[in-house]
Design a protein around this motif. Structure first.
Motif, PDB file in Angstrom:
ATOM      1  N   PRO A 146      29.968 -12.574  15.154  1.00  0.00           N
ATOM      2  CA  PRO A 146      30.251 -11.737  13.991  1.00  0.00           C
ATOM      3  C   PRO A 146      31.493 -12.420  13.340  1.00  0.00           C
ATOM      4  O   PRO A 146      32.427 -12.933  13.907  1.00  0.00           O
ATOM      5  N   SER A 147      31.378 -12.239  11.871  1.00  0.00           N
ATOM      6  CA  SER A 147      32.550 -12.410  11.201  1.00  0.00           C
ATOM      7  C   SER A 147      33.631 -11.568  11.048  1.00  0.00           C
ATOM      8  O   SER A 147      33.343 -10.596  11.747  1.00  0.00           O
ATOM      9  N   GLN A 148      34.724 -11.998  10.551  1.00  0.00           N
ATOM     10  CA  GLN A 148      35.839 -11.207  10.710  1.00  0.00           C
ATOM     11  C   GLN A 148      35.760  -9.839   9.773  1.00  0.00           C
ATOM     12  O   GLN A 148      36.120  -8.722   9.986  1.00  0.00           O
ATOM     13  N   LEU A 149      35.042 -10.018   8.642  1.00  0.00           N
ATOM     14  CA  LEU A 149      34.514  -8.755   7.806  1.00  0.00           C
ATOM     15  C   LEU A 149      33.884  -7.860   8.328  1.00  0.00           C
ATOM     16  O   LEU A 149      33.924  -6.746   8.463  1.00  0.00           O
ATOM     17  N   GLU A 150      32.827  -8.328   9.270  1.00  0.00           N
ATOM     18  CA  GLU A 150      31.851  -7.740   9.849  1.00  0.00           C
ATOM     19  C   GLU A 150      32.384  -6.813  11.004  1.00  0.00           C
ATOM     20  O   GLU A 150      32.113  -5.631  11.124  1.00  0.00           O
ATOM     21  N   MET A 151      33.370  -7.643  11.389  1.00  0.00           N
ATOM     22  CA  MET A 151      34.167  -6.585  12.608  1.00  0.00           C
ATOM     23  C   MET A 151      35.178  -5.644  12.119  1.00  0.00           C
ATOM     24  O   MET A 151      35.171  -4.661  12.672  1.00  0.00           O
ATOM     25  N   TRP A 152      35.720  -5.846  11.001  1.00  0.00           N
ATOM     26  CA  TRP A 152      36.657  -4.994  10.494  1.00  0.00           C
ATOM     27  C   TRP A 152      35.870  -3.827  10.007  1.00  0.00           C
ATOM     28  O   TRP A 152      36.325  -2.741  10.203  1.00  0.00           O
ATOM     29  N   ASN A 195      39.817  -8.416  19.629  1.00  0.00           N
ATOM     30  CA  ASN A 195      39.134  -8.090  18.345  1.00  0.00           C
ATOM     31  C   ASN A 195      38.754  -6.353  18.532  1.00  0.00           C
ATOM     32  O   ASN A 195      38.745  -6.028  17.392  1.00  0.00           O
ATOM     33  N   LEU A 196      38.407  -6.148  19.734  1.00  0.00           N
ATOM     34  CA  LEU A 196      37.812  -4.629  19.568  1.00  0.00           C
ATOM     35  C   LEU A 196      39.159  -3.565  19.339  1.00  0.00           C
ATOM     36  O   LEU A 196      39.068  -2.630  19.257  1.00  0.00           O
ATOM     37  N   MET A 197      40.350  -4.117  19.845  1.00  0.00           N
ATOM     38  CA  MET A 197      41.595  -3.572  19.518  1.00  0.00           C
ATOM     39  C   MET A 197      41.652  -3.113  18.011  1.00  0.00           C
ATOM     40  O   MET A 197      42.758  -2.254  17.596  1.00  0.00           O
ATOM     41  N   LYS A 198      41.045  -3.747  17.171  1.00  0.00           N
ATOM     42  CA  LYS A 198      41.262  -3.430  15.613  1.00  0.00           C
ATOM     43  C   LYS A 198      40.878  -2.025  15.399  1.00  0.00           C
ATOM     44  O   LYS A 198      41.630  -1.501  14.481  1.00  0.00           O
ATOM     45  N   ARG A 199      39.904  -1.443  16.056  1.00  0.00           N
ATOM     46  CA  ARG A 199      39.732  -0.014  15.914  1.00  0.00           C
ATOM     47  C   ARG A 199      40.921   0.899  15.879  1.00  0.00           C
ATOM     48  O   ARG A 199      41.144   2.076  15.514  1.00  0.00           O
ATOM     49  N   LEU A 200      41.924   0.501  17.006  1.00  0.00           N
ATOM     50  CA  LEU A 200      43.160   1.344  17.193  1.00  0.00           C
ATOM     51  C   LEU A 200      44.001   1.576  16.044  1.00  0.00           C
ATOM     52  O   LEU A 200      44.575   2.614  15.905  1.00  0.00           O
ATOM     53  N   LEU A 201      43.853   0.522  15.132  1.00  0.00           N
ATOM     54  CA  LEU A 201      44.677   0.716  13.778  1.00  0.00           C
ATOM     55  C   LEU A 201      44.157   1.807  12.909  1.00  0.00           C
ATOM     56  O   LEU A 201      45.104   2.350  12.136  1.00  0.00           O
ATOM     57  N   PHE A 202      42.792   2.224  13.153  1.00  0.00           N
ATOM     58  CA  PHE A 202      42.285   3.433  12.337  1.00  0.00           C
ATOM     59  C   PHE A 202      42.379   4.636  12.817  1.00  0.00           C
ATOM     60  O   PHE A 202      42.126   5.742  12.262  1.00  0.00           O
TER      61      PHE A 202
END
Length: 202
Positions: free
Chosen positions: A50-56, A1-8
């Motif tokens: 956390p919810s997906q929205l909160e993580m994103w 989940n923390l890898m989501k930040r790499l997309l930005f």
């Protein structure tokens, strides 16, 4: 989940380069540190789980802000040295950034794991070797929140360091191979230099 930040990261990097040429290095660096600190503090406030929205939202702000940081830092360094020193300065800046990232992540990981093991050990001892699964999950969440809070606090302190960056903008917003050749030639006495200084033939 923390890898989501790499997309930005790429979006932040491109935006940082664009804005640095128009607003200057210092304000973009300040915005990047403030945004990254905000992302970490939002992660501290996450519920379990956390919810997906909160993580994103939190990871999007964090990733974008970290990407935003590259252009003002490297650009400020390159504008502070002579033309012949730019390659070395860029390489040293990358080395410092990479070293800081490795050391920072290592400290966060080792301190976080050490803290969790200490808390888990106490929980096992108090429960006679059979701690509640929910308790272990809470201990893990508390450990993550502590690590993220420290990371956010370090970024807040980094705002002070960002004030020492050059406040100006790049001396040249655009560059092309031909303009670069003309600039190189203008520093010597070659025919090309004379042609570059004389301008177009009339």
């Amino acid at each position: 989940n923390l890898m989501k930040r790499l997309l930005f990261f790429p979006l932040g990097g491109i935006t940082g380069g664009y804005l640095s040429t128009r607003l200057g290095f210092r304000p973009i660096a300040l915005a990047s540190f403030a945004g990254a600190a905000t992302g970490f503090f939002l992660m501290v406030a996450w519920p379990v789980p956390p919810s997906q929205l909160e993580m994103w939202i939190a990871l999007g702000i964090l990733g974008f802000s970290i990407g935003l940081n590259d252009a003002p830092i490297i650009g400020s360094v390159l504008e502070s040295v002579s033309r012949g020193e730019r390659a070395t300065a860029a390489a040293l800046t990358q080395v410092v950034q990479t070293t800081g990232m490795i050391v920072g992540l290592a400290l966060m990981a080792t301190q976080g794991l050490g803290s969790f093991q200490e808390r888990a050990s106490d929980a096992f001892e108090e429960s006679g070797g059979q701690p509640d699964e929910g308790l272990i999950e809470d201990l893990a969440a508390d450990t993550f929140q502590d690590v993220w809070f420290v990371a956010g606090a370090v970024l807040v302190l980094s705002l002070g360091a960002a004030f020492f960056l050059r406040g100006g903008r790049p001396k040249s917003v655009s560059w092309s191979p031909m303009s670069g050749m003309a600039e190189d030639a203008s520093h010597d006495g070659s025919p090309a230099a004379n042609a570059a200084r004389a301008g177009p033939a009339r």
